[in-house]
Structure formats: structure tokens, C-alpha cells
Design an enzyme around this catalytic site. Sequence first.
Site, PDB file in Angstrom:
ATOM      1  N   GLY A  73       3.342   6.649   5.748  1.00  0.00           N
ATOM      2  CA  GLY A  73       4.366   7.516   6.298  1.00  0.00           C
ATOM      3  C   GLY A  73       5.616   7.511   5.441  1.00  0.00           C
ATOM      4  O   GLY A  73       5.550   7.446   4.205  1.00  0.00           O
ATOM      5  N   SER A  74       6.773   7.477   6.112  1.00  0.00           N
ATOM      6  CA  SER A  74       8.030   7.851   5.453  1.00  0.00           C
ATOM      7  C   SER A  74       8.480   6.947   4.316  1.00  0.00           C
ATOM      8  O   SER A  74       9.353   7.337   3.543  1.00  0.00           O
ATOM      9  CB  SER A  74       9.132   7.917   6.502  1.00  0.00           C
ATOM     10  N   THR A  75       7.939   5.740   4.217  1.00  0.00           N
ATOM     11  CA  THR A  75       8.375   4.914   3.085  1.00  0.00           C
ATOM     12  C   THR A  75       8.034   5.609   1.758  1.00  0.00           C
ATOM     13  O   THR A  75       8.649   5.326   0.737  1.00  0.00           O
ATOM     14  CB  THR A  75       7.707   3.519   3.107  1.00  0.00           C
TER      15      THR A  75
END
Lengths: 389, 580
Positions: free
Chosen positions: B281-283
Site C-alpha cells: 500500500g501507501s509506503t
Amino acid sequence: MAMLAPTRMSRPDLTFVADWWRTIDRPIVILAGLLMTLGLVFSFASSGAATGRLGFSNEYFFVLRQAMFVVVGACVVVALSFLSPTGARRAAAIFYLMALVLMAYIFMFGHEAKGAQRWLRIGGFSFQPSELLKPALIVLAAWLFSKRMESPSFPAARIGMAMYLIPVAMLIAQPDIGQTGLLTIAFLTVFMISGMSWVWIAAFGGAAIVGGSILFFAFEHVQKRITGFLNPEAGETYQTDRALDAIAAGDFLGRGPGEGEIKHFLPDAHTDFIYSVAAEEFGLLASVGLVVLFCALVVRGLMIANRQSDNFTQLAATGLFALIGYQAAINLAVNLNLMPAKGMTLPFISYGGSSILGSAVTIGLALALTRKRPGQDLRNGKAQGWVGW
Amino acid sequence: MTDLRQPEATVEWPRPTPRDQGGVGTMKGRTIALAVAFIAGFGLLSLRAIQIGLFRPVDEAATAARAAAAPPSKRADLVDRNGQLLATSLVAHSLYADPKRIWDPVETAKALRTVFPEMDEASLIEKLSSRSRFVWIKRRLTPKQKQAVWELAQPGLEFIEEAERIYPLGHLAGHVIGSMHPDGSGINGIERALNDRLTTGAGTEPVRLSLDMRVQYLVETELAQAATAFRAEGGAAIMLDAKTGEVIASASWPFMDPNRPEANTPNQQNNRVTNSRFEMGSTFKVFTVAIGLEDRVITPESVFDARAPMRIGRELISDFHAMNKIVSVSEILAHSSNIGTVRIARSVGAPRVREFFSRLGLMEAAGGELLENARPILPKRWSEITAATASFGHGIAVSPMAVAGAYAAVSNGGHYIRPTFIARDPTVPVASRNVISPATSTTLVKLMRDVVTNGTGKNADAEGYEVAGKTGTAEKAGPNGYDSNRRVSSFAGVFPARDPRYVVVFLLDEPKGYAQSGGVATAAYAAAPSVSRIISRSAPLLGIAPTRTLAQMDAPTGRADPGASSPSSRPSQKAAQGEP
């Protein structure tokens, strides 16, 4: 033998197969068939032990695969033995080139097993092209040296050296020192038998000793095996110790089929150390019996080779039977702790598609070269050969 | 020239055929000699076979025991970077029986049970009366047990020396160290990966791992605490030296104890740091922004339209927490905007995203020396849509270690270094490849610092240590598409932001909210607070000086337990709702 021609005429219904059976050397066929069958029998003993060590779930894994290899190998023997001497030579040339290409491929993109790049992966199988190369090189070398015997100006030595050195360089790079050594002594044998002068032989022998010493110092695992062999206290003798335990446990008639215990702790039980496994379960019956069978195969082979009137077929057959003899002797000597471990299989017996195929090609070519042909055993009108069977 | 004048045609020279002449005879003779040599050789082999088969002494039981026991070896010790002992070899005594020499199996079994009450009498009797010449009774006895068995004075019981491997620190770094099969070979971890080096090396020279067991202890405590509190399925935490690629700590939850390999379930044995793959995801957004900055298609001040969900092909990309406005690059990271990230990815193009991810080591197994080292799951084709989802960490699954390696690369000045579990020789230069310029790296770390000061990563800050990083809350793919109830919550970051030295990645697999977390389990609550505590507790050990203003030094704030006292780690219900 002199009755050959009349016999042919008296049997008008000769088929292709019957003709083959009549002209082939039956003792060799029977001995080779017996050895391959024994290999299958011994695989029942080794498979469970090896699969257990490797953590495979099907304990008959190696039996099933070996059965398949033996069937394929038998077909290869029969198919090759139909060839004429010229056909055998051509087949050898094709095998030689194929093996060289495959070895070069491995050299560049090989699959590594136990620290050496020897294997080519095809589907679920691994293939070791050097097994194919050995008999092919012997036949080609025999052809070169026989040419030279006919016309001394033929540069047999130079071509032969090139044909020998290219694969050997790749074998050393793999590194496969055992096969290098085997190929060298078999090649040298053809060289010697062909009547090369002692000067050449001395030179070659000297080079082999120097080369061997260089390999000893250049390759750590060879060094480890040899020093481990020379002073067992230094360790590294686990495998050969277990092999000796297994043979000793065999006694006269062995523990009985499937009763082996030490085999479970013997690395490479199904390949390089199948002899020890057989000895544990079948005793001297197997351990001496196998030696006798191999000796019979080799001596019979050399005898029929000697009966040939044609220099090429005689040399090639001699070389091929010597090849099997050396390989068997080296493997047995390792099992009996007379030599350091080599990574060499027992022909016909050890598990492995490449090993079986190599043995099959060797014996198939030898059979083709020694088939009875009109005038085959006559030289200057006189029968050749020193013993009958 | 003289040769040419020879009247060659007139004289029939006898053709010298020395080889043929001597040849036939020589060949026959030499072949016979060869056959004789073979007969002699095979004869010798037969004699040797008879000699061994009949005259080599075999004590069947001792032979079998010798074969079955792991030979006492000089397997090298393992130590951590400070010399702390992690694994060592001892010689233990194992007990076996030769059933043939047992007088009375029942009596011997009863006697043995006085020393080993946990053994089952029936199965002992069965073993002792078997037809085999060798059965194990118990492997690796304590000296006390050995003495007790000795005093039983039962015939047919024997001892054999065996190697025993001891891991004095128990489960600490168990997955990295690995464990041993009773036969003396490594099953997993470094024990397996370096099996040859440990057994055949100098033997006495210990192998120094890169781990720092003090930090490892802190990381494992925090990981266990968070994983238990959030009832996670699993968890992973890593600390990596961004400048050398050395793994300082690597923990996978649930833990495994290498001293008892047989007691560890496959779930415990799995090293989630290197062998599990997650859609992060956002990492991943940090990497996408890095490409944009490096290729100069954006600056930190660039703005993007995130007012409405965006359509690529058949897919609709929307923001978890829509800001519905024009956003800057800084806000894309701080508020984790998918739309904005995809706009950056589209402006650099799918091939560039793929190439950059590859340079960051995200497209290959990144587990260092370990063989428990999963390859990432990558999109089959890098189309516009797969590159778009990969730009915010979906449709691509990598190991936590791969994320750590990539964060090290983008924050250390732009050098990708392959992670390693072996301590480096400081005098040997570290091999690396350039991925971005030092200027881009500096800008990126500033943007990540903004995430912690103003964005979703607030809970990860550790006072004085300037944490910079990015949260990631990804829904896990289930049978019916992404499942909003099963998440992977993670935080990836670096500290100190002024000169990033260490990377921390912390991940919980399927955390479940609980009362104290305000019922939520997103990265900001399930991962970030643990990172804050790990950093504030380990930085002093690692020699990182805190930056504090004079005012702060005058008024000590009681940082003895920074985790518990940090107000930001206790989220209110209201704050929880606004977490992307």
C-alpha cells in the site's frame, strides 16, 4: 566362424532381428543386461534410504525412475548395436559434437549441484553431457589413430589432442576432476594400444602427473578428499567410513534384501555408493559377484576386440571396454576405500539417467563395432584372435 | 629442391609401414597386457571386498549409532555485531540401546522411567524388544541424566557423543539464526544458508552477524506487544543500517525458538521479514514521488487535481480519505492521496515505474543471505493500469525486507545496497548502485518528515530523533476482491531526518482494532506508535544524539517511558476516523 557363409544360406527365413541376434556378441549382451537388472534390484535397497535422507515422500521414487532409465538404456543399446562400424563412427561424431555444445552451454548457464556445474536441466530431469562425451571421444580417437596406422603422415596426434583438450578444459572448469581423470586414462589407453611409441606415452604420463598435481593444489575439494583419504584423522571420511561399515556388515550373504541399516546414513547411497548398499544386503555374493561380472564383461570385451581384423574397430572396441572397466574399477576402489572419493558412478548399476545412458551408449557402440561380419576376423586370410569363449 | 629431381616413378620403394608392421602385433600384445592388468586389478578388488566383508570388525549397534549420531563437529559459533554469543556447539551424550543385549526389556524400561518419567513404558518396552540392533532412547542427555542412566547398570544401554547446538538467547532473532536438524545440518536461517561455511571454515572462527541483540530485544518486545494487542495474524519488524545495508534487527512474529526446532509450527517457522510477501500500500508512494522528483516532472510545490476519482481503463481510483481539492506533492504523501500518486506515475510512464522499482530491488528476492527468501509477486504486464496501482503499492507484493532496502536507497543519498545479515568489514567499501541523486534524496526525506510532523505518521515521531516516513494501510486481497476487514498496516521510515542513518519497517498482518486504539487498526495506530517507541528506545544504544532545543533541555519532559506518555499514541475516536 568359417561356417558363416553356408549357415546364412541354409536359413532363408532370416529376419532382421534374428540376424542381429546371430551376429551380436551374446555374452556381452547378457552380461550388460544382467548388470542393468541388478542395478534395478539394488535400487529397491537404496531408494528408500536415499529418499529418506532427501526428504522425498515416495520411497520408491528412485526405483521408478531407474526402471524408466533402464528401459530407455536397453533401447539405446539395441538401437546403437544395429549400426555398422562406419555408422558407429558417425554416431560418435554426432554425440561428440552434441556433448560439446551442451557442455559449453552448461559452462555459460549451468545448473549447480553440490558445488559443481555439471548438469543440464530438461523438464524434471538433469542430464550430464560428459557421460555422452566419453564413449564418443574414445571412438573418434580410435578412428584417428587407426588412420595414422594406415598413413603415418596423418596428423592424428594433433587432431586427437585437440579433440581431447577441448572437453577436458570444460570438465576442469566445471570442475569435474573424476571425469577428467577417467577420460584421460581411457584416451591414453587408445593411444597406447594403437602402438604409439613409449616416448609419447612417457610424455603424456608425465603431463598427467604434473596436471594432476596442479589440480590437487588448485581445487580445494579434491585436495580435501585426498588429504582426508591419506590421513583419516583429519576428518572428512564420514562417507567412506559408512561405506566400509556397510560392506563389513554384509558378511557372507548379507543382512537380506531391505534389511540394510547403515545405508540410511550413507550419503549418495543410490548413486556413487550403491555397491556398499548392495554389499550390506547381499554380502560377498554381491560384493565379489559384481567385481566378477565387471571383470568378465571387460575381459570378454577385450577378447572380441582383439579378434577384429580392422584397426579402427579393434582400437575403438578396446577403448570402450577399457572405459567401462576403468570406471567400474574406480568406483569399486572408492567404495572399498582404496581411493579418495571421486564422484564417479558404477556403470549400469548406479542410479541416474545420465550414468545409465552413458553406459548404454558405450556398450551399444562396442556391440556395433564387434558384430560378426564376413571376413571380420580374418587378416591376410588367417583367423585372428587369441581365445574363444 | 633436390627431392624433385629424384626419378620417383621409376623405382618402387618398399613402403615403410613401421606402425602396421609392429602395429598389429603390438596392438594384440598390448590389448592382452591390458586384459591381464584388468584381471589383476579386479582380482585385487575382490580380495579387498572379502577382507572388508569378513574381517573388518562390526559392532552392529555401535556402527549404527555412529552412523546415526551427528558427529561432534567444530561448527563455528555465531555472534552478533558486538560479539554477543548467539549459537555455539557443545558435545552431548546420547543414549541408545542394543536390544539384542537387553536381558529383560520390561525391567530395563522400568529402570529408564526412573530417570525419564515422561517416557511411555509401553513404547519403551516395544523399542527394547525390537529385532533391530540399534534404537535411540534419548538424544543429548544432560550430564546429570547420563550419570543416572549409568548408575542403572543395565546391559545393552550405551552412550555416544553427539554434537549439540545451543542458542543461549532463546527466541531472540530465532528466524535469522535458524535451527539445526538432529543430524547436524541447518534447517533454516543462517544455520542453513551458511551451513558449508560454518562447518568447513576455519571452524573455530565465529561468524559475526550484523544484528545488534540489544536493539533486537527492543524490536521483538515492541512487535510482540503490538501483535498481541491488535490480535494480528503475524508481524514483521526490521531495522536496517541505511549506509551499509546491515540488518541491525529483524523480527518475525510469532517467534520461534531455535533450541526446539521440532516444537515450532510451520506458522512460527515462517520468517515474515524475508519470506512473506505483502501488498504494502501507501509506503510505495514514496518511491513514486522519488521518480517524479528525480525526473524533474514534479517539484515539492507541484500541484495535482485530486478533486474527483480518476478513471484509467475500467478502473476507478479514489482516495481513502478524499481531500477533494488541488493538492501539493507534500500533501500527496502527508495525506496519502492515491489520485495524486497515480497522476505522478502517469506523467513518468509505466516503463519508468517498472525500471525504477527494479533498481530499488523491489523486483527480486531481497532476503540477504537467507534462503527463506521469497521472490516478489509482480504484475504480469506493466500496463498503464498495473503501473498506476503499483505506484501506490497495490498489485505488487514484496517482502518487508525489500521495502526496507528500498527506503534505505531513497533516503541515504540515493544508493541501493543489498541488505545483509553478516557484519561488514568497515574498511571494505560497500557495493551499491545509484538510484536517485543526493538532492532528490534530501528533498524526499524532507517530504517524509512532513508526513510525520503534519500527516498520517504523527504517531511515529520520537522526540529528538526526527523520524521521517510513510504509513501504509493496505486491504488484503480475498476471494472476492479486496477485503476491507483484513488489512496489512505498516510504517516505513528513517531517522534522524537530518542525516538518515537507520531504516525502520514495522508491519502487522491483519491487526484488529481494540478499545485503547479507538477500535481502529490502521497504520497510524497499529504500526506508527511502535516505531516511535522502537526509535526512542534504541537510538541511545545506537549512538544517535537527540536534537533538543535549550528550552526542552531546561524542562525535562519525563521521557523515561516515551511510548506510554506520548499523547499522540492514544488516539481519540475522532482522530481515528480521519486516518487514511
